[in-house]
Design a protein around this motif. Structure first.
Motif, PDB file in Angstrom:
ATOM      1  N   GLY A 191      -7.493  -6.333  14.795  1.00 51.77           N
ATOM      2  CA  GLY A 191      -6.576  -5.768  15.770  1.00 51.77           C
ATOM      3  C   GLY A 191      -5.268  -5.253  15.198  1.00 51.77           C
ATOM      4  O   GLY A 191      -4.443  -4.703  15.922  1.00 51.77           O
ATOM      5  N   VAL A 192      -5.058  -5.394  13.900  1.00 61.34           N
ATOM      6  CA  VAL A 192      -3.818  -4.938  13.271  1.00 61.34           C
ATOM      7  C   VAL A 192      -3.911  -3.441  12.978  1.00 61.34           C
ATOM      8  O   VAL A 192      -4.917  -2.958  12.455  1.00 61.34           O
ATOM      9  N   ARG A 193      -2.849  -2.724  13.321  1.00 63.10           N
ATOM     10  CA  ARG A 193      -2.771  -1.279  13.050  1.00 63.10           C
ATOM     11  C   ARG A 193      -2.497  -1.092  11.559  1.00 63.10           C
ATOM     12  O   ARG A 193      -1.521  -1.618  11.026  1.00 63.10           O
ATOM     13  N   LEU A 194      -3.376  -0.356  10.879  1.00 57.09           N
ATOM     14  CA  LEU A 194      -3.306  -0.166   9.435  1.00 57.09           C
ATOM     15  C   LEU A 194      -3.008   1.282   9.082  1.00 57.09           C
ATOM     16  O   LEU A 194      -3.500   2.197   9.737  1.00 57.09           O
ATOM     17  N   ILE A 195      -2.236   1.463   8.029  1.00 52.39           N
ATOM     18  CA  ILE A 195      -1.974   2.786   7.475  1.00 52.39           C
ATOM     19  C   ILE A 195      -2.865   2.951   6.251  1.00 52.39           C
ATOM     20  O   ILE A 195      -2.935   2.066   5.398  1.00 52.39           O
ATOM     21  N   THR A 196      -3.550   4.081   6.170  1.00 53.22           N
ATOM     22  CA  THR A 196      -4.394   4.403   5.028  1.00 53.22           C
ATOM     23  C   THR A 196      -3.577   5.239   4.057  1.00 53.22           C
ATOM     24  O   THR A 196      -2.981   6.236   4.453  1.00 53.22           O
ATOM     25  N   LEU A 197      -3.561   4.819   2.800  1.00 56.91           N
ATOM     26  CA  LEU A 197      -2.834   5.536   1.757  1.00 56.91           C
ATOM     27  C   LEU A 197      -3.791   5.874   0.625  1.00 56.91           C
ATOM     28  O   LEU A 197      -4.702   5.106   0.335  1.00 56.91           O
ATOM     29  N   GLU A 198      -3.556   7.028  -0.009  1.00 58.66           N
ATOM     30  CA  GLU A 198      -4.404   7.454  -1.121  1.00 58.66           C
ATOM     31  C   GLU A 198      -3.582   8.121  -2.197  1.00 58.66           C
ATOM     32  O   GLU A 198      -2.471   8.594  -1.941  1.00 58.66           O
ATOM     33  N   LYS A 199      -4.169   8.175  -3.377  1.00 62.52           N
ATOM     34  CA  LYS A 199      -3.644   9.009  -4.455  1.00 62.52           C
ATOM     35  C   LYS A 199      -4.792   9.357  -5.376  1.00 62.52           C
ATOM     36  O   LYS A 199      -5.800   8.640  -5.439  1.00 62.52           O
ATOM     37  N   GLU A 200      -4.633  10.477  -6.062  1.00 56.92           N
ATOM     38  CA  GLU A 200      -5.648  10.910  -7.016  1.00 56.92           C
ATOM     39  C   GLU A 200      -5.576  10.037  -8.252  1.00 56.92           C
ATOM     40  O   GLU A 200      -4.500   9.608  -8.667  1.00 56.92           O
ATOM     41  N   ALA A 201      -6.729   9.803  -8.850  1.00 55.39           N
ATOM     42  CA  ALA A 201      -6.767   9.084 -10.120  1.00 55.39           C
ATOM     43  C   ALA A 201      -6.293  10.047 -11.196  1.00 55.39           C
ATOM     44  O   ALA A 201      -6.635  11.228 -11.182  1.00 55.39           O
ATOM     45  N   ALA A 202      -5.488   9.561 -12.106  1.00 54.48           N
ATOM     46  CA  ALA A 202      -5.000  10.398 -13.198  1.00 54.48           C
ATOM     47  C   ALA A 202      -6.164  10.759 -14.111  1.00 54.48           C
ATOM     48  O   ALA A 202      -7.048   9.942 -14.359  1.00 54.48           O
ATOM     49  N   ALA A 203      -6.137  11.982 -14.593  1.00 51.88           N
ATOM     50  CA  ALA A 203      -7.160  12.400 -15.554  1.00 51.88           C
ATOM     51  C   ALA A 203      -6.975  11.594 -16.834  1.00 51.88           C
ATOM     52  O   ALA A 203      -5.849  11.307 -17.225  1.00 51.88           O
ATOM     53  N   PRO A 204      -8.060  11.231 -17.468  1.00 51.25           N
ATOM     54  CA  PRO A 204      -7.920  10.460 -18.710  1.00 51.25           C
ATOM     55  C   PRO A 204      -7.172  11.279 -19.750  1.00 51.25           C
ATOM     56  O   PRO A 204      -7.331  12.485 -19.846  1.00 51.25           O
ATOM     57  N   GLY A 252      -3.755   8.648   6.899  1.00 49.56           N
ATOM     58  CA  GLY A 252      -4.300   8.334   8.212  1.00 49.56           C
ATOM     59  C   GLY A 252      -3.955   6.922   8.615  1.00 49.56           C
ATOM     60  O   GLY A 252      -3.185   6.234   7.950  1.00 49.56           O
ATOM     61  N   ASP A 253      -4.512   6.530   9.731  1.00 45.93           N
ATOM     62  CA  ASP A 253      -4.333   5.158  10.187  1.00 45.93           C
ATOM     63  C   ASP A 253      -5.540   4.754  11.012  1.00 45.93           C
ATOM     64  O   ASP A 253      -6.318   5.586  11.446  1.00 45.93           O
ATOM     65  N   THR A 254      -5.672   3.461  11.175  1.00 45.52           N
ATOM     66  CA  THR A 254      -6.818   2.896  11.871  1.00 45.52           C
ATOM     67  C   THR A 254      -6.417   1.529  12.403  1.00 45.52           C
ATOM     68  O   THR A 254      -5.337   1.035  12.101  1.00 45.52           O
ATOM     69  N   THR A 255      -7.280   0.930  13.161  1.00 41.87           N
ATOM     70  CA  THR A 255      -7.062  -0.440  13.611  1.00 41.87           C
ATOM     71  C   THR A 255      -8.149  -1.304  12.999  1.00 41.87           C
ATOM     72  O   THR A 255      -9.333  -0.999  13.110  1.00 41.87           O
TER      73      THR A 255
END
Length: 167
Positions: free
Chosen positions: A148-161, A141-144
């Protein structure tokens, strides 16, 4: 003879160096957006101290000098939030950002039981986007930001132990 860079948890004594490093490192981001009021440039020393006390904060050290830092916190849903990743301009491009990112992920997963990781970066910050994609992050996703800066939201899953068994 050169010194190697070590990654470790920040201490209260690191606050001022982190504060100065952050101010130096985020100048290029401010220039990229023509906005010198971005959050990392207006953060107070006292709030950096508060983050060190409450969150997981890691630093990269070259001798006694803090040359990189990153913050990690966990929200109520188990999402590890990573922010303010920065490396001194003279040491960029040598893998320190990746090492700091991995340390934060490991700390958030191991110490705080994060289920996934989330971070934000400016939409024009191509170097940051490359680093995060290479580390397995995907745009969600993205947000502001408040600045006032346009930001990109990045994610990843946490690795299983990983569990090791022995015979």
């Amino acid at each position: 003879m050169g010194m190697s860079v070590t990654i470790s948890a920040a201490t209260a004594q690191d606050a001022e160096q982190i504060f100065r490093l952050q101010y130096l490192c985020f100048q290029s981001e401010a220039e990229l957006y023509g906005n010198y009021r971005i959050d990392p440039l207006v953060q107070t020393l006292e709030s950096v101290r508060d983050e060190i006390a409450a969150d997981l904060v890691f630093v990269a050290r070259l001798g006694d000098e803090v040359v990189g830092s990153v913050r990690g916190s966990i929200d109520g849903e188990g999402v590890g939030r990573i922010g303010r990743l920065c490396v001194h301009p003279r040491l960029q491009g040598h893998g320190l950002g990746t090492r700091l990112l991995r340390a934060t992920e490991a700390g958030l997963a191991g110490e705080r039981a994060a289920k996934r990781f989330q971070l934000f970066t400016g939409e024009r910050s191509e170097g940051n986007l490359r680093l995060y994609r290479k580390a397995g992050y995907a745009r969600v996703g993205d947000t502001t930001g408040e600045d006032g800066v346009r930001l990109i939201t990045l994610e990843k899953e946490a690795a299983a132990p990983e569990f090791v068994t022995s015979a």
